[in-house]
Structures are given as C-alpha cells and as structure tokens.
Design an enzyme around this catalytic site. Structure first.
Site, PDB file in Angstrom:
ATOM      1  CB  CYS A   1      15.808  26.127 -13.034  1.00 11.49           C
ATOM      2  SG  CYS A   1      14.980  26.928 -11.664  1.00 11.49           S
TER       3      CYS A   1
ATOM      4  CG  HIS B   1      17.369   9.594  -3.043  1.00 13.13           C
ATOM      5  ND1 HIS B   1      18.225  10.658  -2.866  1.00 13.13           N
ATOM      6  CD2 HIS B   1      18.138   8.522  -3.272  1.00 13.13           C
ATOM      7  CE1 HIS B   1      19.457  10.225  -2.959  1.00 13.13           C
ATOM      8  NE2 HIS B   1      19.445   8.928  -3.206  1.00 13.13           N
TER       9      HIS B   1
ATOM     10  CD  GLU C   1      10.118  28.133  -6.321  1.00  8.49           C
ATOM     11  OE1 GLU C   1      10.277  26.969  -6.725  1.00  8.49           O
ATOM     12  OE2 GLU C   1      10.888  28.668  -5.505  1.00  8.49           O
TER      13      GLU C   1
ATOM     14  CG  ASP D   1       8.103  24.276  -5.408  1.00  5.15           C
ATOM     15  OD1 ASP D   1       7.460  23.454  -4.728  1.00  5.15           O
ATOM     16  OD2 ASP D   1       9.306  24.503  -5.240  1.00  5.15           O
TER      17      ASP D   1
HETATM   18  C1  PEP Z   1      11.139  24.148  -8.906  1.00  5.64           C
HETATM   19  O1  PEP Z   1      10.346  24.293  -7.981  1.00  5.64           O
HETATM   20  O2  PEP Z   1      10.781  23.981 -10.105  1.00  5.64           O
HETATM   21  C2  PEP Z   1      12.593  24.171  -8.661  1.00  5.64           C
HETATM   22  C3  PEP Z   1      13.458  24.153  -9.650  1.00  5.64           C
HETATM   23  O3  PEP Z   1      13.007  24.178  -7.367  1.00  5.64           O
HETATM   24  P1  PEP Z   1      13.010  22.893  -6.390  1.00  5.64           P
HETATM   25  O4  PEP Z   1      12.705  21.682  -7.241  1.00  5.64           O
HETATM   26  O5  PEP Z   1      14.356  22.860  -5.782  1.00  5.64           O
HETATM   27  O6  PEP Z   1      11.927  23.233  -5.436  1.00  5.64           O
HETATM   28 MG    MG Z   2      11.025  25.060  -6.103  1.00  2.00          MG
END
Ligand code: PEP
Ligand code: MG
Length: 591
Positions: A518, A205, A447, A471
């Site tokens: 992302c 966080h 991912e 991920d």
């Molecule tokens: C990721 O896994 O890179 C992602 C953008 O999703 P989150 O961080 O929400 O799992």
């Molecule tokens: Mg993810």
C-alpha cells in the site's frame, strides 16, 4: 551543502529555453501559462485617525466581510476535503469572535486613536506572542492561526485580495513555494493544469493533493521557479519531474503529442475501470484503494476499487482539539464500510508520531520522531489511545468485511500485545452486551527492515501483510521521507527496497498468508510489472491510479512479469530499474 537531489537549471542560450529538474510527484503533462501563487505582502501602516467612531465602524464592516469569506472557505473545504481540513477554518471563525481580542482592538482605536489595520495587527501580534511564550507546540500553532486571521481582516481593510487563488482566472500551471491545505482549498481546481513547488518531497501535501486530483505535479524544484514571470508558457512533466520554461515550438509539439497519447491511454483504461484485473494468462489480481475518509471511499468506488487496502485513520484525529471518542469513530468507520458492502476494508490503526503530530496529546519532543514512539509503539505505550479505536472497529465490522492492520511493527511481541488488546476489547464489548464482528482478519504493515528480516516468524502471527514502501524505503535508505535534500533516495524503485519486497512476499507465501502493498509504489505504472512478477496478491493505491494499474496487469502474463522482476532485482539503481521496465513493458511507459 552536499545534497543528493540537486535542483538543476539548464539554459539554452540560443533559444532561451530553461529546464528545471525537480522531483516527479504526480504523473502527466501540463502545458500552459505560469501562475505565481505568491501572496502579496501586507504592509501595515500605523497612523493616527480623527474619527474613532467611524474607524470602529470601518473595522466592524471588515470583520463582517472576513467572516463571510471564512464561511465560504469553510463550506468549500467541507465539500472538497471533508471535515478534518474544514475544522481549521472553524477555529479561524471563532477567533474573529474572541471578545478579548476585539476589546483590545476597540481600545486601540477609541483610546489611542489608532487606525484599524494597525489596531488588529498589533492586538493579534501581542496575543500570538503570548501564546508562543507558553512554549507549547499546540498553542504555538494557534499563534500562526491568530496571525493568519488578523491578516485576513487587514487584507479586507486594505482592499487586497484574500488569497492569490482568487486571482486565478485562466487555466494555468501553479508555481508556489509550497502549498498548505488552506491555500489549496481556495483554488478553483478546474483552472489548475498542474502544480510545481520549490519545496517539498513526494509525500508533501501538494504531491498528495495532485495525485488525488489526477493532476501532474513536480515538487522540490528549487526557488528559481519563483522568479518565472507570470503568464510565461511552461511545460510541466510530472512523470520526469521537469519544468520547461519558454519552450520552443518543437518542444511544445512533442509534449502535446505525448499529452494526447497519455490522455487516450488513460481514457481507454477508465472505460474498463470496473472490470477485474486479470493477466493474459488468467491470474486475477486484487486492486484496491488507499483512502482517508468517506469522500475518498466514494471516489475509490468510482475509480474501480475492489475494496480498501489502506484506510489511514489519522484523518479523524488531526486538526482538532481532543481525541475522537469511540462513538464518533464507530460512525466514521461504519460509513466507510457501508460504501463497500462485502468488499474488504482494511482499517489501519492510528499511525501518529513521525511527521504526524497530535498536539493535544502533549507528547514529549523527540530528536528523531521517525525513529521514536510512533504508531504501534505509541498505541501500546498508551492503550487508552488504541482501545476506543479497536472497540469502534469491532462494532463497525459487524455487517461488512472489515480487517484490522497495525502499522510500524518491528517485533513479534508487538503483534502479540496488540492482539491481546483486541481480545480485551472484544470481551469488554461482549460483557456490555454489545454486538461485535465475528472473525476479523488481522494484518500488519511491513515497513521496517527488521520486520522483513523477521517476516517468516511474523507470518505465523497474522492473516496478512501489507508492505509500506514509503516507510520501508526511508528506513532502508536511512533517508528522511520529508527532507527534500534526500527525497530522491526515498523510492521503492531502489533495488535494495525491491529485494526486501521480494523477501516479504516469499516469507508471506511460505507462511501461507496473502500479501499486499500500500505504499505509493503500488500505483506506479513502472512498478506494477515488477510487483506482479514478485507474486504480490493485492495492490493498494490512490484511486486515480487504479484504472491504469488494472490495464497494465491485463497486458502481461505472469511469466513476462517474472522475467522483468528477475532483471529488476539485479539492477544497480532505481534509474536502471525504471529504464528496463520501460524497455520490456511499453504499456507501462507513460512518458
Ligand atoms: C507506507 O509507509 O508505505 C504507508 C503506506 O504508510 P504511510 O505513508 O501512511 O506512512
Ligand atoms: Mg508508513
């Protein structure tokens, strides 16, 4: 215990300078006095009282003060973080009105002639223990809330500060074990120079908060940081993950120079934030934002985002007692789509499981939740969870440019099932006479390594990919992204991960679809030349990272970026990858 991320402390005996190595979680440099964000322990004394009526009055007055405090915290949370975090404090306010709890306190004061501090402490404790005995995760979490709220009242009675945050009066570097959402709400952000926490990883966080506030942060720095005397000068380097205690003059000067250099680079980048990101040889790259709510949408626009590459919809589901219904979701998504007009907004469907739990769903405990029934797996197993979200999205997309993206896909059959569900929702809405968005682009997150391996087949089933390197790196490296002991392994700079990114981009382009990224990697200055060189079409990141990302892209040609990417793929370690980009692209070196 063997760990991959040893927190190391080195001390120069002649100067007394101490370096603590942690994990760089948010870039930048802070220099200033240390502030120990440590709660003063509450010691509840048990004593008989002589005047129960006066004691009850004293308790009621404290209750009133605690309610006022909570009202202020709630208002601040709503303003700064949005409804999802604010609801924690609404629940606290409700508890202070709980007739059962108050009856117990009154009985202890009036019948047992017990002091008010002990009365509320003991009543809350037995209530909390009763909740815990039910062995229900949700009620267990409520037990923590009951204790928290009782402690607030005790603090008022004992005249102790409600939170260390209230004591922060000078601009300081915050040192803490870890910070919860409630801790951070109370901090006056204008006085925070940066954060350093003993625990946590890059996705904790504190790390996320620091990045969204564009403040430097180091996490996982080890418990020794809690021993640093308050007021001691420290240098925090969020890029390198270092905290320097008692720096000598030379060190301070060196870091001040760096700080100024970074500030002027960022300032220049911000001036051009609204302009597109075009390479020197004319390739236009899309730079978009990762957001979680409508407040994030506004800051994304201000930072120069050309849309949303990842809307984490979990915000609507967390910290509450029941699922949000279709109407509530529709309103929330529509408000975000409206902020962006014709610009794309990629709505990611519910990604619950892993480290994000929804206690009210009462899902079975799993040994390895990250490898369990998470995200699309959960939504396909329980279509009643996904359908209201898809219906809300189909309605919210009527006037804007909404796209839908499914997380955690590992098989073609999952995409087919999700698409079927979407069509079912469309038909139902049409049968009900409701208007729905026409052509909506459908994408998936890449991912899981299996999805990379199958990317050519998956590309035939969707309109776009977005690579989730957070991920993808944890699953590729077999290292839990929330475990500080292996957190250093979980980085998109791992050559293994970069090779999977390359394979994904090649498969997407081979299949005629576009591909974005992302994960946190997209906003890392040193990763941008590599990703550009690999042919990535869209970069999605935290809003504060956008201006610099655009600026780095503008300083490169595609050929230069390709050369950097080629070398990066041949490197043996994340450190070597970062080093070679620093050498090749000084503009991306923010040290
Ligand atoms: C990721 O896994 O890179 C992602 C953008 O999703 P989150 O961080 O929400 O799992
Ligand atoms: Mg993810």
């Amino acid at each position: 215990m063997m760990t991959t991320q040893e927190t190391t402390e080195t001390r120069d005996e002649s100067t007394g300078v101490i370096d603590v190595q942690g994990i760089g979680a948010s870039p930048g440099i802070a220099i200033g006095p240390a502030f120990q964000f440590a709660k003063v322990e509450v010691d509840v004394e048990r004593r008989p009282i002589e005047n129960p009526a006066a004691e009850w009055e004293r308790f009621e007055a404290a209750l009133e003060t605690a309610r006022e405090q909570l009202g202020q915290v709630l208002a601040k949370a709503e303003e700064e973080t949005g409804a999802e975090e604010a609801s924690i404090f609404e629940a606290h306010l409700m508890m202070l009105k709980d007739p059962e709890l108050l009856k117990e306190v009154r009985a202890a004061i009036e019948d047992e002639e017990l002091n008010a501090e002990a009365a509320i402490h003991e009543a809350a404790e037995s209530y909390a223990q009763m909740l815990e005995a039910m062995e229900d995760e949700y009620l267990g979490a409520r037990a923590a809330d009951v204790r928290d709220v009782a402690e607030r009242v005790v603090r008022v009675l004992l005249d102790l500060p409600q939170s260390p945050a209230a004591e922060l009066s000078d601009r300081s570097v915050i040192l803490a074990r870890d910070l919860t959402p409630s801790d951070t709400v109370l901090l006056d952000k204008s006085l925070v120079l940066g954060f350093c926490t003993a625990e946590g990883g890059k996705t904790s966080h504190t790390a996320i908060l620091a990045r969204s506030l564009a403040l430097p942060a180091v996490v996982g720095a080890g418990r020794e940081i809690l021993e640093i005397p308050e007021g001691e000068t420290v240098v925090l380097d969020g890029t390198a993950g270092i905290l320097i205690v008692r720096p000598d003059e030379e060190t301070v000067e060196e870091y001040q120079e760096r700080q100024e250099r970074i500030a002027s680079t960022l300032e220049k980048a911000r001036e051009k934030a609204d302009e597109p990101a075009m390479t020197r040889d004319g390739k236009r790259v899309e730079v978009v934002a990762n957001i979680g709510n409508v407040a994030g949408a506004q800051s994304a626009v201000e930072a120069g985002a050309e849309g949303v590459g990842l809307l984490r919809t979990e915000f609507l589901y967390l910290e509450r007692d029941a699922l949000p219904d279709e109407e509530e979701q529709y309103k929330a998504y529509k408000a975000i789509v409206d902020v962006f007009g014709d610009l794309p907004v990629i709505l990611r469907t519910l990604d619950i499981g892993g480290d994000k739990e929804l206690p009210y769903l009462d899902l079975p405990q799993e040994m390895n939740p990250f490898l369990g029934v998470r995200a699309i797996r959960l939504c396909l197993a329980r279509p009643e969870l996904l359908k209201p979200q898809l219906r809300a999205a189909l309605r919210a997309g009527i006037d804007g440019n909404l796209k839908i993206m499914f997380p955690m896909v590992s098989r073609v059959s999952e995409v087919e099932a999700a698409r079927e569900l979407l069509e079912e929702c469309r038909r139902e809405l049409e049968d009900e006479g409701q208007e729905v968005a026409g052509d909506i682009e459908i994408g998936i997150m890449i991912e899981i390594p299996a999805a990379v391996v199958m990317a050519d087949r998956l590309a035939e089933t969707v309109d776009f990919f977005s690579i989730g390197t957070n991920d993808l790196s944890q699953y590729t490296m077999a290292a839990d992204r929330t475990n500080a002991d292996v957190a250093a392994l979980v980085t998109g700079f791992q050559p293994a991960v970069l090779r999977l990114v390359r394979d994904t981009i090649e498969a997407a382009h081979g299949g005629g679809i576009w591909v974005g990224l992302c994960g946190e990697l997209a906003g890392e200055p040193l990763a941008i030349p590599i990703l550009l060189g690999l042919g990535l079409d869209e970069f999605s990141m935290n809003p504060p990272a956008i201006p610099l990302a655009k600026q780095i892209i503008r300083q490169l040609t595609v050929d230069e970026a390709r050369e950097v990417a080629r070398e990066a793929l041949r490197a043996e370690s994340p450190e070597a990858v970062e080093e070679l980009v620093r050498e090749r692209v000084p503009a991306a070196d923010l040290r």
